[in-house]
Design a protein around this motif. Structure first.
Motif, short mmCIF file in Angstrom:
data_model
loop_
_atom_site.label_atom_id
_atom_site.label_comp_id
_atom_site.label_asym_id
_atom_site.label_seq_id
_atom_site.Cartn_x
_atom_site.Cartn_y
_atom_site.Cartn_z
N LEU A 1 -1.31 6.65 -28.78
CA LEU A 1 -1.94 7.97 -28.95
C LEU A 1 -2.30 8.57 -27.60
N GLY A 2 -2.41 9.88 -27.57
CA GLY A 2 -2.87 10.56 -26.35
C GLY A 2 -1.76 10.73 -25.33
N GLN A 3 -2.14 11.30 -24.19
CA GLN A 3 -1.19 11.62 -23.14
C GLN A 3 -1.57 10.88 -21.86
N PRO A 4 -0.58 10.51 -21.04
CA PRO A 4 -0.93 9.98 -19.73
C PRO A 4 -1.57 11.09 -18.90
N PRO A 5 -2.37 10.75 -17.88
CA PRO A 5 -3.01 11.79 -17.09
C PRO A 5 -1.97 12.70 -16.44
N ARG A 6 -2.32 13.97 -16.36
CA ARG A 6 -1.40 14.91 -15.72
C ARG A 6 -1.69 14.95 -14.24
N PRO A 7 -0.66 15.34 -13.45
CA PRO A 7 -0.91 15.48 -12.02
C PRO A 7 -2.02 16.48 -11.77
N GLY A 8 -2.95 16.16 -10.90
CA GLY A 8 -4.05 17.06 -10.62
C GLY A 8 -5.32 16.70 -11.38
N ASP A 9 -5.19 15.85 -12.42
CA ASP A 9 -6.40 15.37 -13.10
C ASP A 9 -7.21 14.55 -12.11
N LEU B 1 15.18 7.91 -0.59
CA LEU B 1 15.90 8.89 -1.40
C LEU B 1 15.01 10.01 -1.93
N LEU B 2 13.75 10.06 -1.48
CA LEU B 2 12.86 11.07 -2.05
C LEU B 2 13.13 12.45 -1.45
N ALA B 3 12.74 13.47 -2.19
CA ALA B 3 12.95 14.85 -1.75
C ALA B 3 12.12 15.12 -0.49
N ALA B 4 12.44 16.23 0.18
CA ALA B 4 11.81 16.54 1.46
C ALA B 4 10.32 16.81 1.30
N ASN B 5 9.88 17.24 0.11
CA ASN B 5 8.47 17.57 -0.05
C ASN B 5 7.63 16.36 -0.50
N ALA B 6 8.21 15.16 -0.40
CA ALA B 6 7.45 13.96 -0.74
C ALA B 6 6.90 13.33 0.54
N ALA B 7 5.59 13.07 0.54
CA ALA B 7 4.98 12.40 1.68
C ALA B 7 4.77 10.93 1.30
N VAL B 8 5.35 10.02 2.08
CA VAL B 8 5.28 8.60 1.75
C VAL B 8 4.40 7.90 2.79
N ASP C 1 0.81 -1.23 0.00
CA ASP C 1 0.00 0.00 0.00
C ASP C 1 0.84 1.27 0.00
N LEU C 2 1.86 1.30 -0.83
CA LEU C 2 2.75 2.46 -0.84
C LEU C 2 2.16 3.60 -1.68
N SER C 3 2.08 4.77 -1.07
CA SER C 3 1.65 5.96 -1.81
C SER C 3 2.68 7.05 -1.63
N VAL C 4 2.94 7.80 -2.68
CA VAL C 4 3.85 8.94 -2.60
C VAL C 4 3.12 10.16 -3.14
N ASP C 5 3.06 11.21 -2.34
CA ASP C 5 2.45 12.46 -2.78
C ASP C 5 3.46 13.58 -2.63
N TYR C 6 3.48 14.46 -3.62
CA TYR C 6 4.34 15.64 -3.53
C TYR C 6 3.50 16.86 -3.23
N THR C 7 3.99 17.69 -2.34
CA THR C 7 3.33 18.98 -2.11
C THR C 7 4.12 20.01 -2.88
N HIS C 8 3.44 20.66 -3.80
CA HIS C 8 4.14 21.67 -4.59
C HIS C 8 3.21 22.85 -4.80
N GLY C 9 3.64 24.01 -4.33
CA GLY C 9 2.82 25.22 -4.46
C GLY C 9 1.45 25.04 -3.85
N GLY C 10 1.38 24.36 -2.70
CA GLY C 10 0.10 24.18 -2.02
C GLY C 10 -0.76 23.08 -2.60
N MET C 11 -0.28 22.44 -3.71
CA MET C 11 -1.08 21.37 -4.31
C MET C 11 -0.50 20.01 -3.97
N GLU C 12 -1.37 19.03 -3.74
CA GLU C 12 -0.92 17.66 -3.53
C GLU C 12 -0.85 16.97 -4.88
N ILE C 13 0.31 16.49 -5.25
CA ILE C 13 0.45 15.81 -6.53
C ILE C 13 0.80 14.35 -6.26
#
Lengths: 314, 323
Positions: B272-280, B57-64, B9-21
């Motif tokens: 074809l197409g694009q993978p979903p962008r963060p925030g979608d 090894l993740l950056a400080a703004n990564a919540a694991v 159940d590993l999840s990684v979220d980045y906080t960037h500019g007040g947004m959870e990615i």
């Protein structure tokens, strides 16, 4: 070691290249100081014409300026800086010889403390990035850059000398560290603040690099990661700042030595220029430029040590 | 018995500019001792993030969030000191870009030897001897001379050999290779893949090979996990996955591998197409917008990763391709 040999050859080549540079500086300074209005024997009271003529003759100032220049350079090549025009019976070599050790001691202790403390504070701030310790260190650094030494030194003298009686306000005794502490602090503070900010910024950048990620992934303790892998590249901007730092300490010592009453050579620069003491100013210019040229050279060698990709052969 | 590496159940979220990615969403996977697992997905699918999180090894703004166990002990959120008991010795990583992944001002010898000095408590002299021996094993020519050289004096392929040697010094139980050939010349790529395979046979360690290139993963791994938008969408034995992919995304990926045999195609097939962008919005199946088989249900109900028959074949799709 190839690299050591390359470093030595580079050092000697550059040192030889410094001679023409120094010669140009001497020439420029010689004519510039003589272009300034007035002369060494102008005083509030005008001297009788005969006395003036005798003085001019005694110091060779009656001769054409090119002849004076020839004499000066000729003497210089024999290591003779000439007699001071204002300190009677003193040669420039004697004056500088007396004051230089004091200025050198003050300046080198100030530079060393600025380097060591600046680097330590910079690393500390980088490791506490965007936390209280970082903000505290950087606020102090702003204060250090913003407040000039002629404000800091009297303030420190008032606090530690007059109110607390811990340290002498001013004055000088040979081999007395106590007399040096306040001047060193005042002199070291501005470059220390700049170095701390430089190290913090470059350390933050280095810590984000891939090779630091590798070092962490190798399971090395943080101390080893910082000291062995991150410190040297983080010091590169400090090396670039070293020559300006020495210049800043040298000019700072002019002010600090006068306020603290230290018998260094700093006062000769200002007094010599105001008095039109031609030979004394020339002596100071030569000492300061030689010091800066050597610093620039050491910085290049330091670069080569900090980053093995820097090539010295060319 | 518990697997060597167990991620739950590993999840990684980045906080960037007040947004959870979100970068990784509830990924569970296991790697058994001596097993070789391929992780495949396009850029941004979270495949690297999963293992960077495991290595701390993740950056400080990564919540694991979640749980990572190695050899039965927790290694997630235990602090650097505890993590360093396995990190770099029993659990090692080879990075994507050998050009920037070695410290520029230290010699190859120092960078190799320090691993043994740190983890095995060897003297520098012993460590250097072992390091030289390792350079020889990973087929770096003239190991004696290389020891005193700096990274910039070596080619990319040699540097990656050094990185691989570095990861093997303490006889690891698991090596994570993150796109080890992506930054290298095509001709060198094959040699590096070859080396990884040889070393695995010789040392018997488990291997996780992360790549966006199914072709690279194919020959080297027993089992392949396919990731898309931070989730595992299919997992199967390597041969089975190539023969009968069940997830439409995997099938599309397989079509993108150029073939040397068969009729020559006019154009390289691409997705074809694009993978979903963060925030979608994270609803339904993330692949639905690009999927030819998508039905309305795909856009609202997320398909769970379920058994799809075969040997441990699992797929997360409402309408998997027929087996």
């Amino acid at each position: 070691m190839d690299r050591l040999a390359a470093m030595r050859r580079y050092f000697l080549t550059r040192l030889a290249g410094a001679v023409p540079t120094l010669f140009i500086i001497v020439t420029l300074a010689f004519f510039l100081i003589r272009a300034a209005p007035g002369g060494p024997f102008d005083q509030e009271q005008t001297l009788p014409v005969e006395v003036m003529a005798n003085l001019q003759k005694a110091y060779g100032l009656d001769q054409p300026v090119w002849t004076q220049y020839g004499h000066y350079v000729g003497a210089l090549l024999h290591g003779d800086f000439g007699p001071s025009f204002r300190y009677k019976d003193f040669s420039v070599t004697e004056l500088i010889g007396q004051g230089l050790p004091v200025t050198f001691e003050l300046g080198s202790i100030a530079l060393a403390s600025a380097l060591i403390l600046g680097v330590l504070i910079g690393i500390f701030a980088a490791l506490r990035h965007n936390r209280a310790g970082d903000y505290a260190a950087m606020s102090l650094a702003v204060v250090g850059v913003a407040i000039p030494s002629f404000v800091v030194l009297p303030f420190l003298g008032l606090l530690f000398g007059i109110y607390l009686h811990w340290l002498p306000v001013a004055g000088w005794e040979p081999a007395s560290i106590r007399h040096l502490i306040l001047p060193v602090v005042a002199l070291a503070l501005p470059p220390l603040a700049v170095i701390a900010r430089l190290v913090r910024a470059s350390m933050l950048e280095v810590l984000r690099s891939h090779y630091i990620r590798t070092a962490i992934a190798k399971g090395l303790p943080l101390r080893t990661v910082i000291l062995r892998h991150a410190l040297r590249p983080a010091l590169l901007p400090v090396a670039s700042y070293l020559a300006p730092a020495v210049a800043s300490i040298m000019t700072g010592s002019l002010v600090v030595e006068s306020i603290a009453g230290l018998p260094g050579i700093g006062r000769y620069m200002v007094q010599g220029a105001l008095n039109r003491d031609y030979t004394l100013v020339m002596g100071m210019v030569i000492i300061y430029s030689a010091l800066l040229i050597v610093m620039g050279l050491l910085v290049d060698l330091l670069y080569a040590w900090l980053d093995p990709r820097v090539r010295l052969d060319s | 018995m518990e697997p060597l590496l167990n991620i739950e159940d590993l999840s990684v979220d980045y906080t960037h500019g007040g947004m959870e990615i979100p970068a990784v969403r509830q990924v569970s996977l296991a790697v058994a001792a001596r097993e070789s697992v391929g992780i495949v997905g396009e850029s941004g699918s979270g495949k690297t993030q999963v293992f960077m999180a495991a290595m701390g090894l993740l950056a400080a703004n990564a919540a694991v969030r979640g749980r990572v166990r190695f050899e039965g002990g927790d290694i997630l959120g235990v602090g650097a000191e505890s993590l360093n008991r396995v990190r770099g010795s029993k659990l090692t990583m080879v990075f994507q870009d050998p050009m920037t992944s070695l410290t520029p001002h230290l010699t190859i010898g120092t960078q190799l030897a320090e691993v043994l000095v740190c983890h095995a408590g060897r003297s520098w002299r012993e460590a250097r001897n072992a390091a030289r021996h390792m350079l020889d094993r990973v087929r770096v020519p003239e190991p004696e001379r290389r020891m005193s050289q700096y990274p910039h004096e070596l080619s990319g392929g040699l540097r990656q050999r050094v990185m691989i040697g570095m990861s093997l010094l303490c006889e690891p139980l698991l090596v994570i290779a993150d796109e080890p050939t992506t930054a290298l010349d095509v001709t060198v790529q094959a040699h590096i893949i070859d080396l990884l395979g040889t070393m695995r046979r010789e040392l018997g360690m488990a291997l996780v090979l992360i790549s966006h290139d199914l072709g690279v993963v194919a020959g080297l791994t027993d089992r392949i996990l396919v990731m898309y938008a931070g989730r595992i969408v299919e997992s199967a034995g390597a041969a089975e996955l190539f023969q009968q992919a069940r997830h439409p995304y995997t099938a599309e990926l397989l079509k993108c591998i150029p073939s040397l045999t068969g009729p020559r195609q006019q154009r390289m097939p691409t997705l074809l197409g694009q993978p979903p962008r963060p925030g979608d919005p994270d609803e339904g199946c993330a692949f639905a917008p690009r999927c030819a088989r998508a039905a309305p249900r795909c856009r609202t109900v997320r398909p769970p990763l379920e058994d799809a028959g075969g040997s441990a074949h699992r797929v997360a799709c409402h309408f998997p391709l027929p087996s």
